[in-house]
Design a protein around this motif. Structure first.
Motif, short mmCIF file in Angstrom:
data_model
loop_
_atom_site.label_atom_id
_atom_site.label_comp_id
_atom_site.label_asym_id
_atom_site.label_seq_id
_atom_site.Cartn_x
_atom_site.Cartn_y
_atom_site.Cartn_z
N TYR A 147 5.70 32.45 28.35
CA TYR A 147 5.01 31.68 29.33
C TYR A 147 5.49 30.15 29.18
N VAL A 148 5.42 29.59 28.18
CA VAL A 148 5.99 28.29 28.21
C VAL A 148 7.45 28.19 28.21
N ALA A 149 8.32 29.07 28.08
CA ALA A 149 9.73 29.21 28.02
C ALA A 149 9.93 29.18 29.63
N LEU A 150 9.06 29.84 30.30
CA LEU A 150 9.26 29.91 31.72
C LEU A 150 9.04 28.30 32.21
N LEU A 151 7.90 27.94 31.78
CA LEU A 151 7.30 26.44 32.27
C LEU A 151 8.43 25.57 31.93
N THR A 152 9.33 25.63 30.68
CA THR A 152 10.48 24.97 30.40
C THR A 152 11.32 24.89 31.37
N GLU A 153 11.83 26.17 31.94
CA GLU A 153 12.62 26.45 32.91
C GLU A 153 12.24 25.70 34.31
N ILE A 154 10.95 25.77 34.64
CA ILE A 154 10.58 25.08 35.77
C ILE A 154 10.57 23.51 35.48
N ASN A 155 10.45 23.03 34.43
CA ASN A 155 10.65 21.72 34.15
C ASN A 155 12.34 21.14 34.37
N LYS A 156 13.11 21.97 33.97
CA LYS A 156 14.52 21.75 34.26
C LYS A 156 15.09 21.74 35.55
N TYR A 157 14.54 22.68 36.55
CA TYR A 157 14.78 22.63 37.75
C TYR A 157 14.00 22.21 39.03
#
Length: 330
Positions: free
Chosen positions: A265-275
């Protein structure tokens, strides 16, 4: 602090209020932008009805909330209990030790709030999470609140608004001094401490030319930008893609800065933060602080947003398949 640490502007979904919604995003990583506009306050209309929301407190055994004001505002008392906080220091909860005020202010000073925070930090050598919502710079902003005022404001505003700005800025100056004290104390601690510090929204005091007519639209983005930084008292690297972010990005950013292992879940948020690091009110903000239309987002950004919306729907309104899959959400 901003020059030497991970920092930038936070895209606030609110102006002049809405603190609990910003707090909700920061604690859960869920975005107000993914809800229908009718979702006015998740603390009131969502949290009481949904179990197993992802909350940063899940990663800590010791969790404490501090709010030097009424603990029932925005349903915080019940929400924080559901979020797993063992203690909630407020005027209607666990007793606060520090409650001093500045001048004629009705609110507990940041000096007292930070002293309460330091006391809690020093209660244990184990890992802990502390949520602090301060009150010093809350409305109204009246000249004469403080014993002295060292600032003058000018601009296309009403006289009353200019007076309010001057009082507000004096309060910010006191906050700066108190923040310097806090960081100085934390910097000398042997234990690892990370502070995520942010303003939840600008005060609704800009009356007159700035927030009327065409200017209301012209300066809309600036009226929804506040400062933030992430400070760690141990060796770490400043993280990138942080010039403008939404409050739901603080958890993945803090985990990245502290090099903490994350769940999917936090990994997905990290992807959101990237894009797509900044998205609120169905508006997306670029690193420059200006709005960017959805159609101009990258293909990867759009697909990542879709994944994010699906997961948020599943958690808050669906069957919570992602929650039941323990490998996805802790």
């Amino acid at each position: 602090m901003e020059k030497s640490n991970t920092s930038g502007l936070m895209y606030s979904p609110s102006y002049g209020g809405g603190t609990a919604n910003i707090e909700f995003e920061a604690l859960t990583g869920l975005s107000m932008n993914n809800f229908d506009p009718s979702m006015a306050t998740p603390y009131v209309f969502l949290v009481p009805k949904v179990n197993n929301l992802p909350v940063i407190t899940d990663y800590f055994k010791i969790k404490t909330a501090i709010h030097p004001y009424s603990g029932v505002t925005y349903n915080r008392k019940n929400v924080f209990k559901k979020f797993g906080f063992q203690h909630f220091y407020s005027f209607t909860g666990d007793k606060l030790t520090y409650t001093s005020k500045l001048g004629k202010s009705n609110y507990v000073s940041d000096d007292s709030a930070y002293k309460q925070l330091l006391k809690q930090i020093n209660t244990t050598n184990r890992g802990q999470f502390i949520q602090l919502s301060t009150m010093q710079n809350y409305m109204p902003y009246t000249l004469g609140t403080y014993a002295k005022n060292n600032f003058k404001a000018s601009g296309n505003l009403t006289k009353a608004s200019l007076n309010s700005v001057e009082s507000y800025v004096q309060g910010l100056n006191y906050t700066d001094q108190d923040l310097k004290m806090l960081v100085s104390k934390v910097s000398k601690m042997k234990k690892h401490v990370t502070i995520v510090w942010y303003g939840d929204h600008l005060p609704g005091l800009y009356e007159g030319g700035l927030v009327s007519g065409k200017n209301l639209t012209k300066y809309d983005n600036k009226l929804h930008q506040t400062n933030y930084f992430i400070y760690s008292n141990f060796k770490h690297k400043k993280i990138s893609n942080t010039k403008v972010v939404s409050p739901n990005m603080f958890t993945p950013m803090m985990f990245k800065q502290t090099n903490t292992k994350v769940d999917p879940y936090v990994a997905l948020l990290t992807e959101i933060n990237k894009y797509v690091p900044a998205a609120e009110r169905n508006k997306f903000m670029s690193a420059s602080g200006n709005y960017i239309e959805y159609k101009n987002l990258s293909k990867k950004a759009k697909s990542t947003l879709k994944d994010y919306k699906l997961i948020q729907y599943d958690i808050t309104a669906g069957n919570q398949y992602s929650i039941k899959n323990k490998e996805f959400v802790k």
